[in-house]
Design an enzyme around this catalytic site. Structure first.
Site, PDB file in Angstrom:
ATOM      1  N   ASN A  72     -53.764 -79.539  67.981  1.00  0.00           N
ATOM      2  CA  ASN A  72     -52.320 -79.526  68.205  1.00  0.00           C
ATOM      3  C   ASN A  72     -51.636 -80.500  67.254  1.00  0.00           C
ATOM      4  O   ASN A  72     -52.301 -81.345  66.645  1.00  0.00           O
ATOM      5  CB  ASN A  72     -52.045 -79.931  69.658  1.00  0.00           C
ATOM      6  CG  ASN A  72     -52.229 -78.764  70.615  1.00  0.00           C
ATOM      7  OD1 ASN A  72     -51.760 -77.657  70.349  1.00  0.00           O
ATOM      8  ND2 ASN A  72     -52.933 -78.997  71.706  1.00  0.00           N
ATOM      9  N   CYS A  81     -56.800 -70.708  71.260  1.00  0.00           N
ATOM     10  CA  CYS A  81     -55.578 -70.402  70.508  1.00  0.00           C
ATOM     11  C   CYS A  81     -55.671 -68.923  70.127  1.00  0.00           C
ATOM     12  O   CYS A  81     -56.306 -68.576  69.132  1.00  0.00           O
ATOM     13  CB  CYS A  81     -55.456 -71.287  69.273  1.00  0.00           C
ATOM     14  SG  CYS A  81     -53.912 -71.004  68.377  1.00  0.00           S
ATOM     15  N   GLY A  82     -55.052 -68.082  70.946  1.00  0.00           N
ATOM     16  CA  GLY A  82     -55.223 -66.640  70.768  1.00  0.00           C
ATOM     17  C   GLY A  82     -54.710 -66.130  69.439  1.00  0.00           C
ATOM     18  O   GLY A  82     -55.403 -65.378  68.741  1.00  0.00           O
ATOM     19  N   ASN A  83     -53.511 -66.546  69.064  1.00  0.00           N
ATOM     20  CA  ASN A  83     -52.942 -66.049  67.798  1.00  0.00           C
ATOM     21  C   ASN A  83     -53.786 -66.516  66.611  1.00  0.00           C
ATOM     22  O   ASN A  83     -54.038 -65.731  65.687  1.00  0.00           O
ATOM     23  CB  ASN A  83     -51.500 -66.543  67.656  1.00  0.00           C
ATOM     24  CG  ASN A  83     -50.548 -65.768  68.561  1.00  0.00           C
ATOM     25  OD1 ASN A  83     -50.628 -64.550  68.631  1.00  0.00           O
ATOM     26  ND2 ASN A  83     -49.673 -66.477  69.253  1.00  0.00           N
ATOM     27  N   ASN A 162     -57.955 -72.764  77.843  1.00  0.00           N
ATOM     28  CA  ASN A 162     -56.994 -73.872  77.944  1.00  0.00           C
ATOM     29  C   ASN A 162     -56.144 -73.660  79.200  1.00  0.00           C
ATOM     30  O   ASN A 162     -56.045 -72.567  79.727  1.00  0.00           O
ATOM     31  CB  ASN A 162     -56.129 -73.945  76.677  1.00  0.00           C
ATOM     32  CG  ASN A 162     -55.439 -72.608  76.365  1.00  0.00           C
ATOM     33  OD1 ASN A 162     -55.645 -71.602  77.027  1.00  0.00           O
ATOM     34  ND2 ASN A 162     -54.591 -72.613  75.353  1.00  0.00           N
ATOM     35  N   HIS A 164     -53.011 -73.154  81.722  1.00  0.00           N
ATOM     36  CA  HIS A 164     -51.671 -72.545  81.709  1.00  0.00           C
ATOM     37  C   HIS A 164     -51.073 -72.531  83.108  1.00  0.00           C
ATOM     38  O   HIS A 164     -51.807 -72.350  84.086  1.00  0.00           O
ATOM     39  CB  HIS A 164     -51.750 -71.093  81.210  1.00  0.00           C
ATOM     40  CG  HIS A 164     -52.018 -70.976  79.741  1.00  0.00           C
ATOM     41  ND1 HIS A 164     -51.019 -70.880  78.811  1.00  0.00           N
ATOM     42  CD2 HIS A 164     -53.193 -70.980  79.048  1.00  0.00           C
ATOM     43  CE1 HIS A 164     -51.547 -70.808  77.594  1.00  0.00           C
ATOM     44  NE2 HIS A 164     -52.868 -70.875  77.710  1.00  0.00           N
ATOM     45  N   GLU A 213     -45.552 -75.053  74.815  1.00  0.00           N
ATOM     46  CA  GLU A 213     -46.986 -75.295  74.644  1.00  0.00           C
ATOM     47  C   GLU A 213     -47.326 -76.779  74.785  1.00  0.00           C
ATOM     48  O   GLU A 213     -46.596 -77.648  74.298  1.00  0.00           O
ATOM     49  CB  GLU A 213     -47.427 -74.829  73.245  1.00  0.00           C
ATOM     50  CG  GLU A 213     -47.607 -73.344  73.128  1.00  0.00           C
ATOM     51  CD  GLU A 213     -48.408 -72.974  71.900  1.00  0.00           C
ATOM     52  OE1 GLU A 213     -49.162 -73.822  71.388  1.00  0.00           O
ATOM     53  OE2 GLU A 213     -48.266 -71.816  71.437  1.00  0.00           O
ATOM     54  N   ARG A 214     -48.468 -77.021  75.417  1.00  0.00           N
ATOM     55  CA  ARG A 214     -49.018 -78.372  75.536  1.00  0.00           C
ATOM     56  C   ARG A 214     -49.105 -78.979  74.138  1.00  0.00           C
ATOM     57  O   ARG A 214     -49.668 -78.350  73.239  1.00  0.00           O
ATOM     58  CB  ARG A 214     -50.391 -78.296  76.186  1.00  0.00           C
ATOM     59  CG  ARG A 214     -51.128 -79.607  76.315  1.00  0.00           C
ATOM     60  CD  ARG A 214     -52.470 -79.468  77.011  1.00  0.00           C
ATOM     61  NE  ARG A 214     -53.403 -78.604  76.305  1.00  0.00           N
ATOM     62  CZ  ARG A 214     -54.688 -78.470  76.654  1.00  0.00           C
ATOM     63  NH1 ARG A 214     -55.182 -79.120  77.689  1.00  0.00           N
ATOM     64  NH2 ARG A 214     -55.485 -77.634  75.986  1.00  0.00           N
ATOM     65  N   CYS A 222     -47.428 -67.267  71.889  1.00  0.00           N
ATOM     66  CA  CYS A 222     -48.607 -67.987  72.364  1.00  0.00           C
ATOM     67  C   CYS A 222     -49.557 -66.938  72.939  1.00  0.00           C
ATOM     68  O   CYS A 222     -49.247 -66.328  73.976  1.00  0.00           O
ATOM     69  CB  CYS A 222     -48.202 -69.003  73.421  1.00  0.00           C
ATOM     70  SG  CYS A 222     -49.601 -69.907  74.118  1.00  0.00           S
ATOM     71  N   GLY A 223     -50.671 -66.711  72.257  1.00  0.00           N
ATOM     72  CA  GLY A 223     -51.589 -65.647  72.675  1.00  0.00           C
ATOM     73  C   GLY A 223     -52.225 -65.937  74.024  1.00  0.00           C
ATOM     74  O   GLY A 223     -52.233 -65.090  74.927  1.00  0.00           O
ATOM     75  N   GLY A 225     -51.116 -67.908  76.203  1.00  0.00           N
ATOM     76  CA  GLY A 225     -50.031 -67.902  77.197  1.00  0.00           C
ATOM     77  C   GLY A 225     -49.692 -66.500  77.658  1.00  0.00           C
ATOM     78  O   GLY A 225     -49.411 -66.252  78.840  1.00  0.00           O
TER      79      GLY A 225
HETATM   80  N1  LIG Z   1     -50.662 -71.036  70.283  1.00  0.00           N
HETATM   81  C1  LIG Z   1     -51.910 -70.862  70.981  1.00  0.00           C
HETATM   82  C2  LIG Z   1     -52.041 -71.732  72.174  1.00  0.00           C
HETATM   83  C3  LIG Z   1     -52.245 -73.140  71.805  1.00  0.00           C
HETATM   84  C4  LIG Z   1     -52.435 -73.901  73.032  1.00  0.00           C
HETATM   85  C5  LIG Z   1     -52.395 -75.382  72.799  1.00  0.00           C
HETATM   86  N2  LIG Z   1     -51.033 -75.838  72.712  1.00  0.00           N
HETATM   87  C6  LIG Z   1     -53.084 -76.103  73.941  1.00  0.00           C
HETATM   88  O1  LIG Z   1     -52.968 -77.321  73.983  1.00  0.00           O
HETATM   89  O2  LIG Z   1     -53.756 -75.440  74.752  1.00  0.00           O
HETATM   90  C7  LIG Z   1     -52.203 -69.416  71.342  1.00  0.00           C
HETATM   91  O3  LIG Z   1     -51.749 -68.525  70.610  1.00  0.00           O
HETATM   92  O4  LIG Z   1     -52.935 -69.198  72.332  1.00  0.00           O
END
Ligand SMILES: N[C@H](CCC[C@H](N)C(=O)O)C(=O)O
Length: 283
Positions: A72, A81-83, A162, A164, A213-214, A222-223, A225
Site C-alpha cells: 500500500n 489485490c484483485g485488479n 484481505n 473488507h 481502501e485500507r 477495488c477488485g 472489494g
Molecule cells: N486495490 C486492491 C485492493 C487493495 C487492498 C489494500 N488496500 C489492502 O490493504 O487490503 C484490489 O483491487 O483488490
C-alpha cells in the site's frame, strides 16, 4: 544484489479500471522494495504515484509462475489485490505466450485466464466468512457486524485474503466516503484495519460500489472489494451469486462459485513504462 545508487529501475504503470499500480520486476536482480521505498515510489506528489506498488518476485511454489508482493502507499503489505492480480497475470501470459497463469501471493495461489474478449478472469480463492478469518476483535455474526457511523451501519464482513466491510446504503452518491472511510477503516473491531465498501443494489444483477481502501483511501476500483460486496449481497439475499459491480472506474463481473471461491473478470491496461530515479530508491 541491491541496485547501485546510480542504477535506475525500470517499471510499468498499469491499472485495472483506474485502480493504478507501479509494477517492478524484481525477478532478475533480486531488488528489494521495502516499506520506505514503497512509500517514496507510491507518493503522488514526490514519487511516481499509485494505489499499490506491485513487485514481481520469483515464485516460491513450483505451481506458480511468479510471486506478487503487494504494498500500500503507506508501505504496509496487503494480502490481496484483485485488479493487480489481473494485471500481473496478463504480463505472465504475454511472457509465456499462453492464456493462463498462476499468481502466488501471501494469501495463496490464484489461477487466472484470458477470457478472449481482452479481459482477464481470476479465481480470487475462497471468501472467508468467520469472524476469526476477517479478522474481527470479537466473536460476532459477520453478516451483521455491530458497527455504525453517521448514515451507515450493520456492515457485512468478508475476507478475500484481505479484510473488507461492506455497508449497504440506499444512495452511494450521498455518502461522504472521504470523511467516514478513514474512521471506519481504523475502528477497533478491525484489529488489522479494513477496506470499507459502500454498496447500493441497482438491480438483482447490478451493484454500485464506492471504496475506501485500507491505507490507500478512495480508489477508482477495488477488485477484492467488488468480490466482498458480491458475497455480502448474496449472503443478504439482495442479489444472486453473480453480478456486475459498477465502480467509479468501470465494471467488474463477479461470481461466487458453489465451492466458495470468487471469480472476478475485468479489463487490464498498461499506461506507460519508465525508470525510477535512483533518488527514490535511496529512501
Ligand atoms: N486495490 C486492491 C485492493 C487493495 C487492498 C489494500 N488496500 C489492502 O490493504 O487490503 C484490489 O483491487 O483488490
Amino acid at each position: 544484489m541491491e541496485p547501485s545508487a546510480a542504477a535506475a529501475l525500470p517499471f510499468l504503470k498499469m491499472h485495472g479500471l483506474g485502480n493504478d499500480f507501479v509494477v517492478i520486476d524484481a525477478r532478475p536482480g533480486g531488488i528489494v522494495v521495502d516499506g520506505p521505498r514503497a512509500r517514496a515510489i507510491a507518493d503522488r506528489r514526490t514519487g511516481i504515484g499509485c494505489d499499490q506498488l506491485i513487485v514481481i518476485e520469483p515464485a516460491v511454489s513450483s505451481l506458480a509462475d511468479a510471486f506478487m508482493r503487494i504494498r500500500n502507499p503507506d508501505g504496509s503489505e496487503a494480502e490481496a489485490c484483485g485488479n493487480a492480480t489481473r494485471c500481473i497475470a496478463s504480463l505472465l501470459m504475454e511472457e509465456r505466450g499462453r492464456g493462463h497463469a498462476v499468481v502466488e501471493t501471501v494469501a495463496g495461489l490464484l489461477d487466472a485466464e484470458a477470457t478472449g474478449d481482452g479481459r482477464i478472469a481470476v479465481d480470487m480463492g475462497p471468501a472467508r466468512l468467520d469472524w476469526r478469518e476477517i479478522p474481527l476483535a470479537q466473536a460476532c455474526d459477520t453478516l451483521h457486524v455491530p458497527l455504525a457511523l453517521g448514515p451507515v451501519s450493520d456492515p457485512v464482513a468478508t475476507n478475500m485474503g484481505n479484510p473488507h466491510a461492506t455497508f449497504f446504503v440506499p444512495d452511494v452518491a450521498a455518502i461522504a466516503v472521504a470523511d467516514i472511510g478513514p474512521v471506519l477503516e481504523r475502528n477497533p473491531i478491525f484489529p488489522e484495519r479494513a477496506n470499507i465498501g459502500f454498496a447500493q443494489i441497482l438491480a438483482p444483477g447490478r451493484i454500485r460500489l464506492r471504496m475506501w481502501e485500507r491505507s490507500a483511501g478512495i480508489t477508482r476500483a477495488c477488485g477484492s472489494g467488488a468480490c466482498a460486496a458480491l458475497v455480502a449481497a448474496a449472503r443478504r439475499g439482495l442479489v444472486d451469486r453473480r453480478a456486475e459491480v459498477i465502480l467509479d472506474g468501470g465494471t467488474l463481473e463477479i461470481e461466487w462459485l458453489r465451492d466458495g471461491h470468487v471469480l472476478m473478470t475485468g479489463p487490464v491496461a498498461t499506461a506507460f513504462s519508465g525508470t525510477i530515479h535512483p533518488s527514490l530508491l535511496a529512501a
